[in-house]
Design a protein around this motif. Structure first.
Motif, PDB file in Angstrom:
ATOM      1  N   SER A 190       0.723  -1.167  -0.088  1.00 35.13           N
ATOM      2  CA  SER A 190      -0.046   0.024  -0.015  1.00 35.13           C
ATOM      3  C   SER A 190       0.953   1.381  -0.076  1.00 35.13           C
ATOM      4  O   SER A 190       0.610   2.219  -0.730  1.00 35.13           O
ATOM      5  CB  SER A 190      -0.822   0.082   1.200  1.00 35.13           C
ATOM      6  OG  SER A 190      -1.762   1.143   1.223  1.00 35.13           O
ATOM      7  N   PHE A 191       1.817   1.248   0.621  1.00 29.86           N
ATOM      8  CA  PHE A 191       2.933   2.270   0.564  1.00 29.86           C
ATOM      9  C   PHE A 191       3.106   2.685  -0.672  1.00 29.86           C
ATOM     10  O   PHE A 191       3.455   4.073  -1.040  1.00 29.86           O
ATOM     11  CB  PHE A 191       4.115   1.758   1.243  1.00 29.86           C
ATOM     12  CG  PHE A 191       5.274   3.026   1.401  1.00 29.86           C
ATOM     13  CD1 PHE A 191       5.361   3.954   2.034  1.00 29.86           C
ATOM     14  CD2 PHE A 191       6.330   2.982   0.410  1.00 29.86           C
ATOM     15  CE1 PHE A 191       6.082   5.111   2.138  1.00 29.86           C
ATOM     16  CE2 PHE A 191       7.219   4.012   0.447  1.00 29.86           C
ATOM     17  CZ  PHE A 191       7.263   4.813   1.392  1.00 29.86           C
ATOM     18  N   PHE A 192       3.465   1.771  -1.698  1.00 25.60           N
ATOM     19  CA  PHE A 192       3.915   2.095  -2.982  1.00 25.60           C
ATOM     20  C   PHE A 192       2.865   2.681  -4.047  1.00 25.60           C
ATOM     21  O   PHE A 192       3.040   3.101  -5.130  1.00 25.60           O
ATOM     22  CB  PHE A 192       4.661   0.868  -3.725  1.00 25.60           C
ATOM     23  CG  PHE A 192       5.893   0.748  -2.871  1.00 25.60           C
ATOM     24  CD1 PHE A 192       7.023   1.387  -2.909  1.00 25.60           C
ATOM     25  CD2 PHE A 192       5.949  -0.485  -2.258  1.00 25.60           C
ATOM     26  CE1 PHE A 192       8.272   1.219  -2.434  1.00 25.60           C
ATOM     27  CE2 PHE A 192       6.894  -0.605  -1.390  1.00 25.60           C
ATOM     28  CZ  PHE A 192       8.170   0.038  -1.590  1.00 25.60           C
ATOM     29  N   ARG A 193       1.507   2.667  -3.444  1.00 28.15           N
ATOM     30  CA  ARG A 193       0.555   3.039  -4.481  1.00 28.15           C
ATOM     31  C   ARG A 193       0.244   4.402  -4.715  1.00 28.15           C
ATOM     32  O   ARG A 193      -0.348   4.931  -5.316  1.00 28.15           O
ATOM     33  CB  ARG A 193      -0.941   2.316  -3.842  1.00 28.15           C
ATOM     34  CG  ARG A 193      -0.815   1.025  -3.942  1.00 28.15           C
ATOM     35  CD  ARG A 193      -2.225   0.505  -4.041  1.00 28.15           C
ATOM     36  NE  ARG A 193      -2.328  -1.060  -3.932  1.00 28.15           N
ATOM     37  CZ  ARG A 193      -2.303  -1.604  -5.296  1.00 28.15           C
ATOM     38  NH1 ARG A 193      -2.408  -1.035  -6.381  1.00 28.15           N
ATOM     39  NH2 ARG A 193      -2.329  -3.006  -5.121  1.00 28.15           N
ATOM     40  N   ASN A 194       1.077   5.382  -3.998  1.00 27.74           N
ATOM     41  CA  ASN A 194       0.993   6.752  -4.113  1.00 27.74           C
ATOM     42  C   ASN A 194       2.056   7.223  -5.176  1.00 27.74           C
ATOM     43  O   ASN A 194       1.997   8.317  -5.670  1.00 27.74           O
ATOM     44  CB  ASN A 194       1.799   7.651  -2.883  1.00 27.74           C
ATOM     45  CG  ASN A 194       0.761   7.740  -1.849  1.00 27.74           C
ATOM     46  OD1 ASN A 194       0.228   7.048  -0.906  1.00 27.74           O
ATOM     47  ND2 ASN A 194      -0.087   8.775  -2.163  1.00 27.74           N
ATOM     48  N   LEU A 195       2.840   6.122  -5.760  1.00 26.39           N
ATOM     49  CA  LEU A 195       3.607   6.153  -6.747  1.00 26.39           C
ATOM     50  C   LEU A 195       2.735   6.691  -8.293  1.00 26.39           C
ATOM     51  O   LEU A 195       3.126   7.514  -8.799  1.00 26.39           O
ATOM     52  CB  LEU A 195       4.483   5.094  -7.277  1.00 26.39           C
ATOM     53  CG  LEU A 195       5.842   4.867  -6.214  1.00 26.39           C
ATOM     54  CD1 LEU A 195       6.528   3.558  -6.867  1.00 26.39           C
ATOM     55  CD2 LEU A 195       6.612   6.113  -6.906  1.00 26.39           C
ATOM     56  N   ASN A 196       1.642   6.137  -8.414  1.00 24.03           N
ATOM     57  CA  ASN A 196       1.068   6.369  -9.478  1.00 24.03           C
ATOM     58  C   ASN A 196       0.354   7.632  -9.442  1.00 24.03           C
ATOM     59  O   ASN A 196       0.230   8.818 -10.263  1.00 24.03           O
ATOM     60  CB  ASN A 196      -0.313   5.460  -9.700  1.00 24.03           C
ATOM     61  CG  ASN A 196      -1.164   5.578 -10.824  1.00 24.03           C
ATOM     62  OD1 ASN A 196      -0.724   5.477 -12.033  1.00 24.03           O
ATOM     63  ND2 ASN A 196      -2.377   6.034 -10.751  1.00 24.03           N
ATOM     64  N   THR A 197      -0.173   7.942  -8.013  1.00 24.24           N
ATOM     65  CA  THR A 197      -0.495   9.575  -7.865  1.00 24.24           C
ATOM     66  C   THR A 197       0.656  10.482  -8.128  1.00 24.24           C
ATOM     67  O   THR A 197       0.260  11.652  -8.586  1.00 24.24           O
ATOM     68  CB  THR A 197      -1.053   9.506  -6.287  1.00 24.24           C
ATOM     69  OG1 THR A 197      -1.984   8.296  -6.248  1.00 24.24           O
ATOM     70  CG2 THR A 197      -1.649  10.923  -6.154  1.00 24.24           C
ATOM     71  N   LEU A 198       1.657  10.248  -7.649  1.00 19.30           N
ATOM     72  CA  LEU A 198       2.959  10.877  -7.982  1.00 19.30           C
ATOM     73  C   LEU A 198       3.077  11.544  -9.320  1.00 19.30           C
ATOM     74  O   LEU A 198       3.207  12.511  -9.762  1.00 19.30           O
ATOM     75  CB  LEU A 198       4.164  10.464  -7.227  1.00 19.30           C
ATOM     76  CG  LEU A 198       5.400  11.547  -7.505  1.00 19.30           C
ATOM     77  CD1 LEU A 198       5.320  12.482  -6.872  1.00 19.30           C
ATOM     78  CD2 LEU A 198       6.789  10.490  -7.111  1.00 19.30           C
ATOM     79  N   ALA A 255       9.895  11.663   1.345  1.00 15.57           N
ATOM     80  CA  ALA A 255      11.246  11.533   1.757  1.00 15.57           C
ATOM     81  C   ALA A 255      11.254   9.928   2.234  1.00 15.57           C
ATOM     82  O   ALA A 255      12.404   9.341   1.911  1.00 15.57           O
ATOM     83  CB  ALA A 255      11.260  12.230   3.209  1.00 15.57           C
ATOM     84  N   GLY A 256      10.333   9.223   2.441  1.00 11.93           N
ATOM     85  CA  GLY A 256      10.422   7.668   2.799  1.00 11.93           C
ATOM     86  C   GLY A 256      10.821   7.018   1.510  1.00 11.93           C
ATOM     87  O   GLY A 256      11.833   6.165   1.545  1.00 11.93           O
ATOM     88  N   PHE A 257       9.985   7.171   0.632  1.00 12.72           N
ATOM     89  CA  PHE A 257      10.309   6.598  -0.818  1.00 12.72           C
ATOM     90  C   PHE A 257      11.540   6.955  -1.558  1.00 12.72           C
ATOM     91  O   PHE A 257      12.134   5.951  -1.752  1.00 12.72           O
ATOM     92  CB  PHE A 257       9.028   7.022  -1.834  1.00 12.72           C
ATOM     93  CG  PHE A 257       9.228   6.533  -3.199  1.00 12.72           C
ATOM     94  CD1 PHE A 257       8.987   5.245  -3.419  1.00 12.72           C
ATOM     95  CD2 PHE A 257       9.956   7.367  -4.385  1.00 12.72           C
ATOM     96  CE1 PHE A 257       9.480   4.557  -4.673  1.00 12.72           C
ATOM     97  CE2 PHE A 257      10.230   6.919  -5.597  1.00 12.72           C
ATOM     98  CZ  PHE A 257       9.882   5.647  -5.815  1.00 12.72           C
ATOM     99  N   ILE A 258      12.121   8.157  -1.363  1.00  7.06           N
ATOM    100  CA  ILE A 258      13.375   8.590  -1.779  1.00  7.06           C
ATOM    101  C   ILE A 258      14.471   7.613  -1.147  1.00  7.06           C
ATOM    102  O   ILE A 258      15.436   7.314  -1.686  1.00  7.06           O
ATOM    103  CB  ILE A 258      13.398  10.090  -1.769  1.00  7.06           C
ATOM    104  CG1 ILE A 258      12.737  10.610  -2.855  1.00  7.06           C
ATOM    105  CG2 ILE A 258      14.895  10.603  -2.017  1.00  7.06           C
ATOM    106  CD1 ILE A 258      12.630  12.306  -2.487  1.00  7.06           C
ATOM    107  N   ALA A 259      14.394   7.715   0.155  1.00  8.07           N
ATOM    108  CA  ALA A 259      15.360   7.121   1.099  1.00  8.07           C
ATOM    109  C   ALA A 259      15.348   5.523   0.777  1.00  8.07           C
ATOM    110  O   ALA A 259      16.255   4.953   0.587  1.00  8.07           O
ATOM    111  CB  ALA A 259      15.285   7.401   2.519  1.00  8.07           C
ATOM    112  N   LEU A 260      14.267   5.042   0.647  1.00  5.85           N
ATOM    113  CA  LEU A 260      14.352   3.416   0.571  1.00  5.85           C
ATOM    114  C   LEU A 260      14.745   3.331  -0.776  1.00  5.85           C
ATOM    115  O   LEU A 260      15.536   2.237  -0.962  1.00  5.85           O
ATOM    116  CB  LEU A 260      12.678   3.034   0.620  1.00  5.85           C
ATOM    117  CG  LEU A 260      12.488   1.655   0.215  1.00  5.85           C
ATOM    118  CD1 LEU A 260      13.169   0.657   1.313  1.00  5.85           C
ATOM    119  CD2 LEU A 260      11.097   1.323   0.364  1.00  5.85           C
ATOM    120  N   THR A 261      14.334   3.931  -1.857  1.00 10.78           N
ATOM    121  CA  THR A 261      14.672   3.635  -3.505  1.00 10.78           C
ATOM    122  C   THR A 261      16.277   3.848  -3.387  1.00 10.78           C
ATOM    123  O   THR A 261      16.948   3.050  -3.955  1.00 10.78           O
ATOM    124  CB  THR A 261      14.159   4.503  -4.190  1.00 10.78           C
ATOM    125  OG1 THR A 261      12.601   4.474  -4.060  1.00 10.78           O
ATOM    126  CG2 THR A 261      14.602   4.014  -5.867  1.00 10.78           C
TER     127      THR A 261
END
Length: 235
Positions: free
Chosen positions: A25-33, A129-135
């Motif tokens: 679910s955390f990554f489903r904001n990618l499409n929104t981004l 910030a969380g997505f950038i750090a994780l990637t």
């Protein structure tokens, strides 16, 4: 028509399976981004001004922008769903060429630009910030198996959300033509009703999904996208 049916069935199965993956679910904001970034980029290309982008915990988002001419609302409104659909296809195309790290670098760059220039609400900034750090961690220290899993997870989630998000507009437009987001905005600036625009977005997203999956499911006798000489570029 057979490919379209296979694509729809594939996406339904994929959506069911990804629900069972922890933290998906955390990554489903990618499409929104990518959707909102498409709005923002088109606004800037048309010499408009992006006021802000907000990303929400329910995977929705909004872009507030100002343009000089009323006709400019049409390409700006068109850009959201079409950009996210094309980007999902783009992810699978680079995967077929063995350029996963390039694709992740591009999407990380988009996230960084969005964090610096556009996104202003608390959840959106924390999520970025969380997505950038994780990637970045995956890019730097993730092994081949982890990196491959990470890439395919976000690629399939983006593909699913680009199609199902467009389809949901048809339902919204059917119930209330004023609650169909970009389709409603387009109906206000063109002679076509919101449900027609929602149908266009859905067909376009399915077309991109067909192209993406046909790229992913290559024939067994098709040439491999990479050779031993550049295998180090893969995860």
């Amino acid at each position: 028509m057979g490919r379209w049916l296979v694509t729809i069935l594939f996406l339904i199965v994929s959506a069911f399976l990804t629900q069972w993956i922890p933290f998906s679910s955390f990554f489903r904001n990618l499409n929104t981004l990518i959707h909102e970034f498409g709005h923002a980029l088109t606004t800037l290309v048309l010499s408009g001004k992006v006021l802000y982008i907000e990303l929400y915990s329910d995977h929705s988002g909004v872009t507030r922008s100002a343009v000089k001419d009323s006709w400019a609302f049409i390409p700006v409104a068109l850009a959201g769903y079409t950009t996210s659909s094309l980007f999902a296809w783009f992810m699978f195309s680079l995967d077929a060429k063995g350029k996963q790290k390039l694709a992740l670098s591009i999407i990380t760059g988009i996230a960084v630009l969005s964090l610096i220039l556009f996104v202003r609400n608390s959840f959106g900034m924390l999520w970025l910030a969380g997505f950038i750090a994780l990637t970045v961690v995956v890019l730097l220290v993730g092994g081949r198996k982890l990196g491959r899993f990470y890439y395919l997870l976000i690629s399939f989630l983006m593909l699913e959300d680009s199609v199902f998000g467009s389809f949901s507009l048809i339902l919204y437009a059917w119930e209330d033509s004023m609650s169909a987001g970009d389709a409603t905005l387009l109906s206000q600036h063109t002679p076509l009703p919101a449900i027609v625009w929602a149908g266009f977005f859905t067909v376009f997203s399915l077309w991109c999904a067909v192209k993406a999956l046909m790229t992913f499911i290559r024939p067994k006798n098709a040439p491999k996208p990479v050779t031993a000489s550049n295998e180090s570029q893969l995860f």
